[in-house]
Design a protein around this motif. Structure first.
Motif, PDB file in Angstrom:
ATOM      1  N   CYS A 136       0.861  -1.178   0.000  1.00 45.21           N
ATOM      2  CA  CYS A 136       0.000   0.000   0.000  1.00 45.21           C
ATOM      3  C   CYS A 136       0.895   1.225   0.000  1.00 45.21           C
ATOM      4  O   CYS A 136       1.776   1.358   0.864  1.00 45.21           O
ATOM      5  CB  CYS A 136      -0.893   0.006   1.246  1.00 45.21           C
ATOM      6  SG  CYS A 136      -1.933   1.481   1.350  1.00 45.21           S
ATOM      7  N   VAL A 137       0.685   2.104  -0.951  1.00 45.45           N
ATOM      8  CA  VAL A 137       1.471   3.335  -1.007  1.00 45.45           C
ATOM      9  C   VAL A 137       0.932   4.284   0.064  1.00 45.45           C
ATOM     10  O   VAL A 137      -0.223   4.682   0.028  1.00 45.45           O
ATOM     11  CB  VAL A 137       1.404   3.994  -2.404  1.00 45.45           C
ATOM     12  CG1 VAL A 137       2.147   5.320  -2.400  1.00 45.45           C
ATOM     13  CG2 VAL A 137       1.973   3.064  -3.458  1.00 45.45           C
ATOM     14  N   ILE A 138       1.781   4.604   1.023  1.00 43.36           N
ATOM     15  CA  ILE A 138       1.414   5.553   2.079  1.00 43.36           C
ATOM     16  C   ILE A 138       1.664   6.977   1.603  1.00 43.36           C
ATOM     17  O   ILE A 138       0.842   7.862   1.805  1.00 43.36           O
ATOM     18  CB  ILE A 138       2.222   5.282   3.372  1.00 43.36           C
ATOM     19  CG1 ILE A 138       1.821   3.930   3.960  1.00 43.36           C
ATOM     20  CG2 ILE A 138       2.009   6.392   4.395  1.00 43.36           C
ATOM     21  CD1 ILE A 138       2.651   3.524   5.167  1.00 43.36           C
ATOM     22  N   ASP A 139       2.811   7.181   0.976  1.00 49.54           N
ATOM     23  CA  ASP A 139       3.163   8.523   0.511  1.00 49.54           C
ATOM     24  C   ASP A 139       4.017   8.410  -0.740  1.00 49.54           C
ATOM     25  O   ASP A 139       4.999   7.670  -0.763  1.00 49.54           O
ATOM     26  CB  ASP A 139       3.932   9.270   1.611  1.00 49.54           C
ATOM     27  CG  ASP A 139       4.115  10.745   1.301  1.00 49.54           C
ATOM     28  OD1 ASP A 139       3.308  11.309   0.533  1.00 49.54           O
ATOM     29  OD2 ASP A 139       5.082  11.336   1.825  1.00 49.54           O
TER      30      ASP A 139
ATOM     31  N   GLU B  68       4.485   8.147  -5.187  1.00 54.42           N
ATOM     32  CA  GLU B  68       3.995   7.463  -6.384  1.00 54.42           C
ATOM     33  C   GLU B  68       5.005   6.382  -6.746  1.00 54.42           C
ATOM     34  O   GLU B  68       6.205   6.629  -6.796  1.00 54.42           O
ATOM     35  CB  GLU B  68       3.847   8.461  -7.529  1.00 54.42           C
ATOM     36  CG  GLU B  68       3.255   7.874  -8.783  1.00 54.42           C
ATOM     37  CD  GLU B  68       3.073   8.914  -9.894  1.00 54.42           C
ATOM     38  OE1 GLU B  68       2.761   8.498 -11.021  1.00 54.42           O
ATOM     39  OE2 GLU B  68       3.264  10.113  -9.641  1.00 54.42           O
TER      40      GLU B  68
ATOM     41  N   SER C 299      -0.721   7.302  -3.917  1.00 51.82           N
ATOM     42  CA  SER C 299      -0.969   7.208  -2.484  1.00 51.82           C
ATOM     43  C   SER C 299      -2.349   6.602  -2.215  1.00 51.82           C
ATOM     44  O   SER C 299      -3.338   7.009  -2.811  1.00 51.82           O
ATOM     45  CB  SER C 299      -0.875   8.599  -1.867  1.00 51.82           C
ATOM     46  OG  SER C 299      -1.005   8.524  -0.481  1.00 51.82           O
ATOM     47  N   GLY C 300      -2.388   5.573  -1.354  1.00 51.69           N
ATOM     48  CA  GLY C 300      -3.640   4.898  -1.004  1.00 51.69           C
ATOM     49  C   GLY C 300      -3.950   3.687  -1.855  1.00 51.69           C
ATOM     50  O   GLY C 300      -4.839   2.917  -1.529  1.00 51.69           O
TER      51      GLY C 300
ATOM     52  N   ASN D 214      10.619   4.336  -7.147  1.00 52.16           N
ATOM     53  CA  ASN D 214      10.060   5.620  -6.757  1.00 52.16           C
ATOM     54  C   ASN D 214      10.032   6.510  -7.993  1.00 52.16           C
ATOM     55  O   ASN D 214      11.078   6.841  -8.552  1.00 52.16           O
ATOM     56  CB  ASN D 214      10.908   6.250  -5.648  1.00 52.16           C
ATOM     57  CG  ASN D 214      10.321   7.542  -5.130  1.00 52.16           C
ATOM     58  OD1 ASN D 214       9.406   8.110  -5.715  1.00 52.16           O
ATOM     59  ND2 ASN D 214      10.870   8.022  -4.025  1.00 52.16           N
TER      60      ASN D 214
ATOM     61  N   LEU E 254       9.519   7.717  -1.315  1.00 51.30           N
ATOM     62  CA  LEU E 254       8.343   6.856  -1.436  1.00 51.30           C
ATOM     63  C   LEU E 254       8.241   6.030  -0.163  1.00 51.30           C
ATOM     64  O   LEU E 254       9.240   5.453   0.289  1.00 51.30           O
ATOM     65  CB  LEU E 254       8.500   5.926  -2.652  1.00 51.30           C
ATOM     66  CG  LEU E 254       7.463   4.821  -2.813  1.00 51.30           C
ATOM     67  CD1 LEU E 254       6.071   5.400  -3.076  1.00 51.30           C
ATOM     68  CD2 LEU E 254       7.879   3.883  -3.947  1.00 51.30           C
TER      69      LEU E 254
END
Length: 166
Positions: free
Chosen positions: A88-91, A93, A107-108, A123, A130
């Motif tokens: 899961c991408v927290i912060d 791309e 993100s998300g 990243n 990332l």
């Protein structure tokens, strides 16, 4: 069956909570500070610069929850392993390679990586770190196979890591 796997099966069969008496606040984690560093690799020639931290939750036997940080414009190793992974991408791309396919995640957003599939995360940003949340079943596969994790890491000359394609 390994002793670790026998313990997991026994705990499941007994239907008893593994974290009895633990305060609810222990089940909360702030990815920015509640972690333990377990791995870091940087190789400027290959464009690799990342770290892996683990979030230790009480009673977790099969889940392994990690924070992966990849420096701006860099990637982690192209590798494969016995455990399944959910990213899961927290912060930031990310571009996630799964086999020969590539996914772009914002993100998300989430990506699933099956067992033994070569994968790598890059990243996309040239200026921002990332941050990923990786949830795996490493605890279960470790109980079955033993501690195989070093085999997946390029810095440890792991047999299940390979030089990334640039």
């Amino acid at each position: 069956m390994t002793p670790e796997l026998k313990t997991i099966v026994q705990n499941i069969e007994e239907r008893q909570p593994l974290a009895r008496g633990i305060l609810a606040e222990k089940f909360h984690a702030d990815p920015a500070k509640d972690h333990r560093s377990i791995y870091r690799n940087r190789n400027d020639k290959l464009g690799i610069d990342f770290s892996v931290d683990v979030l230790d939750f009480p009673g977790a036997q099969t889940f392994d929850t990690r924070i992966v940080r990849i420096a701006a414009g860099c990637k982690n190793e192209l590798h494969k392993h016995a455990h399944e992974s959910l990213f899961c991408v927290i912060d930031g791309e990310a571009e996630v390679r799964i086999g020969d396919e590539f996914l772009r995640l914002m993100s998300g957003e989430l990506a699933f990586v099956p067992r033994w599939v070569f994968h790598q995360t890059r990243n996309v940003s040239a200026s921002h770190e990332l941050v990923l949340l990786a949830i795996t079943d490493f605890g279960l596969t470790k109980a079955v196979l033993g501690n195989y994790d070093k085999r997946t890491r390029l810095a440890a000359n792991g047999a299940d890591a390979m030089t990334p394609i640039t």
